[in-house]
Design an enzyme around this catalytic site. Structure first.
Site, PDB file in Angstrom:
ATOM      1  N   GLU A  26     -11.745  53.355  40.789  1.00 52.34           N
ATOM      2  CA  GLU A  26     -10.747  52.108  40.555  1.00 52.34           C
ATOM      3  C   GLU A  26     -11.771  51.054  40.056  1.00 52.34           C
ATOM      4  O   GLU A  26     -12.777  51.216  40.179  1.00 52.34           O
ATOM      5  CB  GLU A  26     -10.545  51.905  42.321  1.00 52.34           C
ATOM      6  N   LYS A  88      -5.822  41.169  41.690  1.00 56.11           N
ATOM      7  CA  LYS A  88      -5.937  42.499  42.423  1.00 56.11           C
ATOM      8  C   LYS A  88      -4.733  42.964  42.504  1.00 56.11           C
ATOM      9  O   LYS A  88      -3.999  42.482  43.079  1.00 56.11           O
ATOM     10  CB  LYS A  88      -6.602  41.679  43.977  1.00 56.11           C
ATOM     11  N   VAL A 108      -7.118  50.971  45.507  1.00 55.25           N
ATOM     12  CA  VAL A 108      -6.997  52.419  46.047  1.00 55.25           C
ATOM     13  C   VAL A 108      -5.431  52.769  45.442  1.00 55.25           C
ATOM     14  O   VAL A 108      -5.175  53.913  44.811  1.00 55.25           O
ATOM     15  CB  VAL A 108      -7.232  52.805  47.156  1.00 55.25           C
ATOM     16  N   ASP A 140      -0.927  43.452  59.443  1.00 57.63           N
ATOM     17  CA  ASP A 140      -1.869  43.426  58.094  1.00 57.63           C
ATOM     18  C   ASP A 140      -2.249  45.090  57.993  1.00 57.63           C
ATOM     19  O   ASP A 140      -3.258  45.397  58.315  1.00 57.63           O
ATOM     20  CB  ASP A 140      -3.151  42.906  57.962  1.00 57.63           C
ATOM     21  N   SER A 142      -2.874  47.985  54.992  1.00 61.64           N
ATOM     22  CA  SER A 142      -3.176  48.101  53.538  1.00 61.64           C
ATOM     23  C   SER A 142      -1.990  49.071  52.987  1.00 61.64           C
ATOM     24  O   SER A 142      -1.944  50.321  53.572  1.00 61.64           O
ATOM     25  CB  SER A 142      -4.569  48.607  53.331  1.00 61.64           C
ATOM     26  N   ALA A 143      -1.624  48.749  51.759  1.00 58.41           N
ATOM     27  CA  ALA A 143      -0.667  49.752  51.075  1.00 58.41           C
ATOM     28  C   ALA A 143      -1.304  50.819  50.647  1.00 58.41           C
ATOM     29  O   ALA A 143      -0.523  51.858  50.313  1.00 58.41           O
ATOM     30  CB  ALA A 143      -0.171  48.770  49.643  1.00 58.41           C
ATOM     31  N   ASP A 144      -2.716  50.804  50.786  1.00 63.13           N
ATOM     32  CA  ASP A 144      -3.290  52.188  50.447  1.00 63.13           C
ATOM     33  C   ASP A 144      -2.883  53.218  51.506  1.00 63.13           C
ATOM     34  O   ASP A 144      -2.785  54.593  50.648  1.00 63.13           O
ATOM     35  CB  ASP A 144      -4.920  52.143  50.604  1.00 63.13           C
ATOM     36  N   LYS A 161     -14.456  50.949  56.239  1.00 63.08           N
ATOM     37  CA  LYS A 161     -15.402  50.029  57.093  1.00 63.08           C
ATOM     38  C   LYS A 161     -14.943  49.287  58.306  1.00 63.08           C
ATOM     39  O   LYS A 161     -13.643  49.347  58.400  1.00 63.08           O
ATOM     40  CB  LYS A 161     -15.516  48.709  56.245  1.00 63.08           C
TER      41      LYS A 161
HETATM   42  N1  PSU Z   1     -12.876  48.685  51.088  1.00 65.21           N
HETATM   43  C1  PSU Z   1     -14.202  48.537  50.674  1.00 65.21           C
HETATM   44  N2  PSU Z   1     -14.196  48.383  49.327  1.00 65.21           N
HETATM   45  C2  PSU Z   1     -13.522  47.655  48.541  1.00 65.21           C
HETATM   46  C3  PSU Z   1     -12.006  47.759  49.197  1.00 65.21           C
HETATM   47  C4  PSU Z   1     -11.758  48.476  50.300  1.00 65.21           C
HETATM   48  O1  PSU Z   1     -15.018  48.872  51.463  1.00 65.21           O
HETATM   49  O2  PSU Z   1     -13.605  47.610  47.453  1.00 65.21           O
HETATM   50  C5  PSU Z   1     -10.726  47.406  48.201  1.00 65.21           C
HETATM   51  C6  PSU Z   1     -10.225  48.838  47.624  1.00 65.21           C
HETATM   52  O3  PSU Z   1      -9.844  48.459  46.300  1.00 65.21           O
HETATM   53  C7  PSU Z   1      -9.117  49.001  48.437  1.00 65.21           C
HETATM   54  C8  PSU Z   1      -8.740  47.635  48.769  1.00 65.21           C
HETATM   55  O4  PSU Z   1      -8.046  49.488  47.796  1.00 65.21           O
HETATM   56  O5  PSU Z   1      -9.831  46.620  48.925  1.00 65.21           O
HETATM   57  C9  PSU Z   1      -7.627  47.250  49.736  1.00 65.21           C
HETATM   58  O6  PSU Z   1      -7.173  46.012  50.013  1.00 65.21           O
HETATM   59  P1  PSU Z   1      -5.950  45.631  50.952  1.00 65.21           P
HETATM   60  O7  PSU Z   1      -6.650  45.772  52.414  1.00 65.21           O
HETATM   61  O8  PSU Z   1      -5.648  44.140  50.524  1.00 65.21           O
HETATM   62  O9  PSU Z   1      -4.917  46.562  50.814  1.00 65.21           O
HETATM   63 MN    MN Z   2      -3.778  43.650  53.815  1.00 64.39          MN
END
Ligand code: PSU
Ligand code: MN
Length: 305
Positions: A26, A88, A108, A140, A142-144, A161
């Site tokens: 990614e 992003k 991701v 909140d 993540s869409a992941d 994390k």
């Molecule tokens: N967690 C990490 N390092 C990262 C990310 C998450 O430890 O770089 C990044 C990844 O690209 C992940 C994104 O897909 O943050 C998730 O963002 P959000 O929580 O806004 O969905």
């Molecule tokens: Mn988010």
């Protein structure tokens, strides 16, 4: 008709045609996950780590409106230099960035989508997004996680994390039918540390058994991704207390500053890195390299089973 939007690097396309192993990587981790210039240096080392195990790396981003699978060195350099100024791009953002002819780093979720379009099934990163602490109020998530529910790509990571609520993240994945596999571990790793205290669903101890499980899932028509959780190697793991204190402070600051939406994760990542100094960045780099090597080994086993 996907192809008019998709540029697969010739080396990657050739490997896929020949059924040789390819690993997706990614780009949000480059632009938003680490500071320049260590981000660029790491991205290039990660590609090298994939090659060292006999697979072809495909770093993924959107470049001038093209879904780009397999970046050139200069494209990685440009995204890394742009850093948090870069767009992003998660699932919802893809059509808008493409339609505008824009450039962006893929999360991701978005990387899984582009990898699947190109025909890549194995993806390595550092940590996935998840259910944030306080999500019962903020919503909140993540869409992941939703992407893992629907897109056929296995994500090799070091867990997530603990800026996230790992217990709720596992509950969400269970509901969505996403298996969480521990590689040579019974416990979900927590990125900087090897053990979150939460159990994984299945423990597998070789690239071959992981590849066989993936092949079986998709042969059975069970759509969606798999989390392959690979603990950071012992010498690079951090002390839980040091990292926890930094995370608590970063979370409080995010709350006080009203940070929300897609800005939350990059803010927390940057603050935690600042507060822990060079140690956490070094751990972060080492675990990504470790994941890249394992993903390459799984990709090799996968094309043979
Ligand atoms: N967690 C990490 N390092 C990262 C990310 C998450 O430890 O770089 C990044 C990844 O690209 C992940 C994104 O897909 O943050 C998730 O963002 P959000 O929580 O806004 O969905
Ligand atoms: Mn988010």
């Amino acid at each position: 008709m996907l192809k008019p939007y998709l540029d697969t690097h010739p080396e990657v396309a050739e490997a896929l045609t020949d059924n040789r192993p390819v690993v997706a990587l990614e780009s949000t981790i480059i632009a938003h996950g680490m500071p320049y210039p260590r981000n660029v240096e790491t991205a290039l080392r990660v590609e090298e780590a994939v090659r060292s195990q006999g697979a072809i790396p495909a770093t993924i981003a959107i470049i001038e409106g093209r879904l780009t699978v397999g970046l050139e060195r200069e494209q990685i350099e440009a995204l890394g230099r742009e850093g948090r100024e870069a767009a992003k791009v998660s699932r919802r953002d893809i059509p808008f960035i493409v339609a505008a002819g824009g450039t962006g780093a893929t999360t991701v979720a978005a990387t899984m989508i582009l990898a699947a379009m190109a025909g890549i099934r194995i993806f390595a990163t550092g940590g996935i997004g998840g259910v944030h602490r306080g999500a019962t109020q903020t919503f909140d998530i993540s869409a992941d996680l939703q992407e893992l529910a629907q897109t056929d790509v296995a994500v090799v990571c070091a867990g997530a994390k603990s800026i996230l609520d790992l217990g709720l993240t596992l509950e969400y994945l269970e509901t969505q039918g996403v298996p969480v596999v521990g590689y040579r571990t019974d416990s979900l790793p927590a990125f900087y540390t090897r053990d979150s205290g939460f159990a994984v669903d299945y423990r597998l101890d070789s690239p071959e058994t992981v590849a066989q499980a993936l092949r079986t899932k998709w042969d059975l028509g069970l759509r969606g991704g798999v989390v392959i959780a690979n603990p950071i190697s012992e010498p690079y793991a951090m002390a839980t207390e040091a990292i926890d204190a930094a995370i608590e402070q970063a979370l409080q600051e995010a709350d006080a500053q009203g940070i929300h939406g897609k800005a939350t994760t990059p803010f927390l990542l940057a603050r935690v890195a600042e507060l822990t100094g060079g140690d956490s960045l070094e751990s972060n780099i080492q675990l990504v390299l470790n994941n890249a090597r394992l993903a390459a080994q799984i990709a090799k086993a996968f094309v043979q089973c």
